[in-house]
Design a protein around this motif. Structure first.
Motif, mmCIF file in Angstrom:
data_model
loop_
_atom_site.group_PDB
_atom_site.id
_atom_site.type_symbol
_atom_site.label_atom_id
_atom_site.label_comp_id
_atom_site.label_asym_id
_atom_site.label_seq_id
_atom_site.Cartn_x
_atom_site.Cartn_y
_atom_site.Cartn_z
ATOM 1 N N ALA A 297 -17.011 -15.209 -13.895
ATOM 2 C CA ALA A 297 -17.481 -16.334 -13.093
ATOM 3 C C ALA A 297 -18.077 -17.425 -13.973
ATOM 4 O O ALA A 297 -17.882 -18.621 -13.722
ATOM 5 C CB ALA A 297 -18.501 -15.861 -12.066
ATOM 6 N N ALA A 298 -18.810 -17.029 -15.022
ATOM 7 C CA ALA A 298 -19.391 -18.024 -15.924
ATOM 8 C C ALA A 298 -18.300 -18.773 -16.686
ATOM 9 O O ALA A 298 -18.372 -19.999 -16.845
ATOM 10 C CB ALA A 298 -20.352 -17.344 -16.893
ATOM 11 N N VAL A 299 -17.283 -18.056 -17.154
ATOM 12 C CA VAL A 299 -16.167 -18.715 -17.836
ATOM 13 C C VAL A 299 -15.464 -19.674 -16.877
ATOM 14 O O VAL A 299 -15.126 -20.815 -17.244
ATOM 15 C CB VAL A 299 -15.182 -17.672 -18.405
ATOM 16 N N ARG A 300 -15.247 -19.231 -15.647
ATOM 17 C CA ARG A 300 -14.602 -20.076 -14.650
ATOM 18 C C ARG A 300 -15.426 -21.335 -14.372
ATOM 19 O O ARG A 300 -14.875 -22.433 -14.214
ATOM 20 C CB ARG A 300 -14.380 -19.283 -13.364
ATOM 21 N N GLU A 301 -16.745 -21.201 -14.324
ATOM 22 C CA GLU A 301 -17.623 -22.355 -14.135
ATOM 23 C C GLU A 301 -17.422 -23.375 -15.253
ATOM 24 O O GLU A 301 -17.364 -24.593 -15.005
ATOM 25 C CB GLU A 301 -19.083 -21.876 -14.118
ATOM 26 N N PHE A 302 -17.302 -22.885 -16.490
ATOM 27 C CA PHE A 302 -17.105 -23.768 -17.638
ATOM 28 C C PHE A 302 -15.757 -24.481 -17.548
ATOM 29 O O PHE A 302 -15.670 -25.703 -17.684
ATOM 30 C CB PHE A 302 -17.199 -22.937 -18.919
ATOM 31 N N VAL A 303 -14.708 -23.707 -17.270
ATOM 32 C CA VAL A 303 -13.360 -24.283 -17.176
ATOM 33 C C VAL A 303 -13.290 -25.302 -16.046
ATOM 34 O O VAL A 303 -12.779 -26.420 -16.223
ATOM 35 C CB VAL A 303 -12.310 -23.174 -16.988
ATOM 36 N N ASP A 304 -13.799 -24.950 -14.871
ATOM 37 C CA ASP A 304 -13.744 -25.855 -13.722
ATOM 38 C C ASP A 304 -14.519 -27.145 -14.001
ATOM 39 O O ASP A 304 -14.085 -28.242 -13.628
ATOM 40 C CB ASP A 304 -14.306 -25.177 -12.471
ATOM 41 N N GLY A 305 -15.662 -27.003 -14.664
ATOM 42 C CA GLY A 305 -16.448 -28.188 -14.988
ATOM 43 C C GLY A 305 -15.726 -29.108 -15.955
ATOM 44 O O GLY A 305 -15.767 -30.335 -15.813
ATOM 45 N N LEU A 306 -15.065 -28.509 -16.952
ATOM 46 C CA LEU A 306 -14.311 -29.324 -17.903
ATOM 47 C C LEU A 306 -13.126 -30.007 -17.229
ATOM 48 O O LEU A 306 -12.786 -31.148 -17.548
ATOM 49 C CB LEU A 306 -13.815 -28.459 -19.062
ATOM 50 N N ARG A 307 -12.482 -29.320 -16.293
ATOM 51 C CA ARG A 307 -11.308 -29.876 -15.626
ATOM 52 C C ARG A 307 -11.671 -30.964 -14.616
ATOM 53 O O ARG A 307 -10.953 -31.954 -14.475
ATOM 54 C CB ARG A 307 -10.533 -28.765 -14.921
ATOM 55 N N THR A 308 -12.772 -30.783 -13.894
ATOM 56 C CA THR A 308 -13.119 -31.693 -12.803
ATOM 57 C C THR A 308 -14.149 -32.749 -13.202
ATOM 58 O O THR A 308 -14.282 -33.764 -12.520
ATOM 59 C CB THR A 308 -13.676 -30.915 -11.607
ATOM 60 N N GLY A 309 -14.897 -32.481 -14.275
ATOM 61 C CA GLY A 309 -15.961 -33.389 -14.672
ATOM 62 C C GLY A 309 -17.273 -33.158 -13.946
ATOM 63 O O GLY A 309 -18.265 -33.835 -14.221
ATOM 64 N N ARG A 310 -17.325 -32.191 -13.026
ATOM 65 C CA ARG A 310 -18.578 -31.947 -12.296
ATOM 66 C C ARG A 310 -19.565 -31.193 -13.185
ATOM 67 O O ARG A 310 -19.204 -30.601 -14.202
ATOM 68 C CB ARG A 310 -18.309 -31.160 -11.015
ATOM 69 N N GLY A 311 -20.833 -31.202 -12.788
ATOM 70 C CA GLY A 311 -21.868 -30.557 -13.570
ATOM 71 C C GLY A 311 -21.762 -29.045 -13.542
ATOM 72 O O GLY A 311 -21.259 -28.459 -12.582
ATOM 73 N N PHE A 312 -22.249 -28.411 -14.599
ATOM 74 C CA PHE A 312 -22.292 -26.954 -14.670
ATOM 75 C C PHE A 312 -23.567 -26.447 -13.992
ATOM 76 O O PHE A 312 -24.634 -27.044 -14.147
ATOM 77 C CB PHE A 312 -22.322 -26.473 -16.129
ATOM 78 N N ALA A 313 -23.470 -25.335 -13.285
ATOM 79 C CA ALA A 313 -24.672 -24.728 -12.695
ATOM 80 C C ALA A 313 -25.671 -24.343 -13.780
ATOM 81 O O ALA A 313 -26.885 -24.470 -13.588
ATOM 82 C CB ALA A 313 -24.290 -23.510 -11.860
ATOM 83 N N THR A 314 -25.159 -23.864 -14.924
ATOM 84 C CA THR A 314 -26.037 -23.494 -16.040
ATOM 85 C C THR A 314 -25.891 -24.504 -17.173
ATOM 86 O O THR A 314 -25.774 -24.149 -18.337
ATOM 87 C CB THR A 314 -25.747 -22.067 -16.536
ATOM 88 N N ASP A 315 -25.901 -25.767 -16.801
ATOM 89 C CA ASP A 315 -25.959 -26.853 -17.771
ATOM 90 C C ASP A 315 -27.150 -26.643 -18.710
ATOM 91 O O ASP A 315 -28.128 -25.975 -18.356
ATOM 92 C CB ASP A 315 -26.116 -28.171 -17.005
ATOM 93 N N ARG A 316 -27.067 -27.231 -19.893
ATOM 94 C CA ARG A 316 -28.123 -27.011 -20.893
ATOM 95 C C ARG A 316 -29.492 -27.421 -20.383
ATOM 96 O O ARG A 316 -30.502 -26.806 -20.741
ATOM 97 C CB ARG A 316 -27.770 -27.692 -22.213
ATOM 98 N N LEU A 317 -29.584 -28.431 -19.505
ATOM 99 C CA LEU A 317 -30.883 -28.853 -18.985
ATOM 100 C C LEU A 317 -31.423 -27.865 -17.961
ATOM 101 O O LEU A 317 -32.624 -27.586 -17.921
ATOM 102 C CB LEU A 317 -30.774 -30.249 -18.370
ATOM 103 N N ASP A 318 -30.542 -27.311 -17.135
ATOM 104 C CA ASP A 318 -30.968 -26.277 -16.201
ATOM 105 C C ASP A 318 -31.420 -25.038 -16.973
ATOM 106 O O ASP A 318 -32.467 -24.453 -16.679
ATOM 107 C CB ASP A 318 -29.831 -25.897 -15.252
ATOM 108 N N ASN A 319 -30.635 -24.626 -17.969
ATOM 109 C CA ASN A 319 -30.984 -23.421 -18.718
ATOM 110 C C ASN A 319 -32.259 -23.597 -19.520
ATOM 111 O O ASN A 319 -32.976 -22.619 -19.771
ATOM 112 C CB ASN A 319 -29.832 -23.017 -19.630
ATOM 113 N N LEU A 320 -32.553 -24.820 -19.912
ATOM 114 C CA LEU A 320 -33.799 -25.078 -20.629
ATOM 115 C C LEU A 320 -34.999 -24.656 -19.781
ATOM 116 O O LEU A 320 -35.996 -24.153 -20.304
ATOM 117 C CB LEU A 320 -33.880 -26.558 -20.986
ATOM 118 N N GLN A 321 -34.896 -24.800 -18.455
ATOM 119 C CA GLN A 321 -35.989 -24.378 -17.573
ATOM 120 C C GLN A 321 -36.173 -22.857 -17.603
ATOM 121 O O GLN A 321 -37.304 -22.356 -17.549
ATOM 122 C CB GLN A 321 -35.715 -24.841 -16.148
ATOM 123 N N THR A 322 -35.075 -22.118 -17.700
ATOM 124 C CA THR A 322 -35.170 -20.658 -17.812
ATOM 125 C C THR A 322 -35.786 -20.274 -19.145
ATOM 126 O O THR A 322 -36.629 -19.367 -19.218
ATOM 127 C CB THR A 322 -33.781 -20.025 -17.654
#
Length: 337
Positions: A297-322
């Motif tokens: 699912a994480a790989v798919r999120e990356f691929v879909d984001g690269l293909r569509t241009g939409r933001g990643f759920a675990t974008d670097r700014l979101d992950n920075l909060q974790t």
């Protein structure tokens, strides 16, 4: 940022051929329109073995050599945490989008510096996959459906015999990743960071009020026991209780999550999810399948984001909060970065 063009395969390079790479690679192999072009690892034999097993045409013993020789759209960096920032910087300098294995960096300061360095030059996602485990996806759905009303308290318990078995046998985690024995920050940094991310997704923003750390296995440099008290919206109290030196448990940590709300109490325990007192609500899960499913699912999120241009759920700014939440646990326990 523009999406990667749809009319051709996405050319991907893999950095790292260690134990976890097999799950990343299995996830990549499931994606349509992706070409795994190359893999690199300082241990050349490991890179060659993964290349042969997953049908990757070329292998390298260095990241720079792979970047120079291959026309890559993206890289998946699955290397030890100390190498993350240098490799990510190289990828950004080469104009290659990057997915970086968690934790992003060893400290929040290093992660912020990396985020600033990469900027908007390339897409940047962190492979933090627990939020995509099917049982936590189901918990999120139940909460969104209002099944328990407004959460008023939550407790996450994590148990395993990952670093100590009590019978003298070699523990699973130290066989798979022996370098973890030297980590000065271990349980929260390496394991509970997943659970902190999942709790953020399920319950919203959290802050750390208290944390205490302990060690059962004296051969470790870091902690194998942790207890943290967190606070969420409207005074929501959250207890996170981790112990990965617990004899009798299996080698993989087992989770128990209980969320009490104004209307009902939700319980997830190992492979079962239900509302307390309502056995008809029971759902069960195949944890072995779920383990691979969250990588895929994480790989798919990356691929879909690269293909569509939409933001990643675990974008670097979101992950920075974790990462900030993880580090706050150590600071509350008196452990400096």
């Amino acid at each position: 940022m523009n999406a990667v063009p749809q009319g051709r395969p996405l050319r991907v390079g893999i950095a790292g051929a260690g134990a976890i790479s097999q799950y990343h690679l299995a996830g990549w192999r499931e994606q349509a329109g992706v070409e795994l072009a190359a893999i690199c690892d300082p241990v050349a034999d490991s890179a060659r073995a993964r290349a042969e097993a997953f049908g990757i045409p070329r292998s390298y013993d260095g990241f720079a050599a792979m970047l120079a020789a291959e026309r890559l759209d993206a890289v998946d960096i699955i290397t030890p945490v100390g190498t993350h920032a240098p490799l990510a910087r190289m990828a950004a300098d080469a104009g290659v989008h990057l997915c970086l294995q968690k934790p992003m960096c060893a400290t929040v300061a290093e992660a912020r510096a990396l985020v600033d360095y990469v900027g908007e030059r390339v897409r940047f996602m962190v492979h933090e996959n627990y939020r995509w485990r099917p049982h936590y996806v189901a918990v999120r759905r139940w909460l969104d459906e209002g099944r328990i009303g407004t959460p008023t308290a939550a407790r996450m318990s994590v148990r395993g015999a990952c670093v100590y078995t009590g019978d003298g046998s070699a523990p699973f985690l130290l066989q798979r990743q022996p370098y973890l024995k030297e980590f000065r920050r271990l349980l929260v940094f390496e394991v509970l960071i997943h659970h902190l991310d999942a709790l953020r997704v399920l319950l919203g923003p959290l802050s750390v009020e208290h944390c205490s750390l302990g060690r059962v296995n004296a051969a470790l440099a870091g902690e194998d026991v942790a207890l943290a008290v967190l606070r969420g919206r409207d005074g929501l109290g959250v207890l996170v209780d981790g112990h990965i030196a617990a004899p009798g448990y299996g080698p993989m940590p087992a989770d128990r999550l209980e969320i009490t709300g104004t209307a009902a109490t939700l319980v997830f325990d190992r492979d079962r999810l239900w509302l307390e007192g309502k056995p008809e609500t029971l759902e069960t899960f195949d944890l072995q399948k779920n383990y691979q499913a969250c990588f895929s699912a994480a790989v798919r999120e990356f691929v879909d984001g690269l293909r569509t241009g939409r933001g990643f759920a675990t974008d670097r700014l979101d992950n920075l909060q974790t990462l900030e939440l993880m580090e706050a646990c150590y600071l509350a326990a008196g452990v400096q970065p």
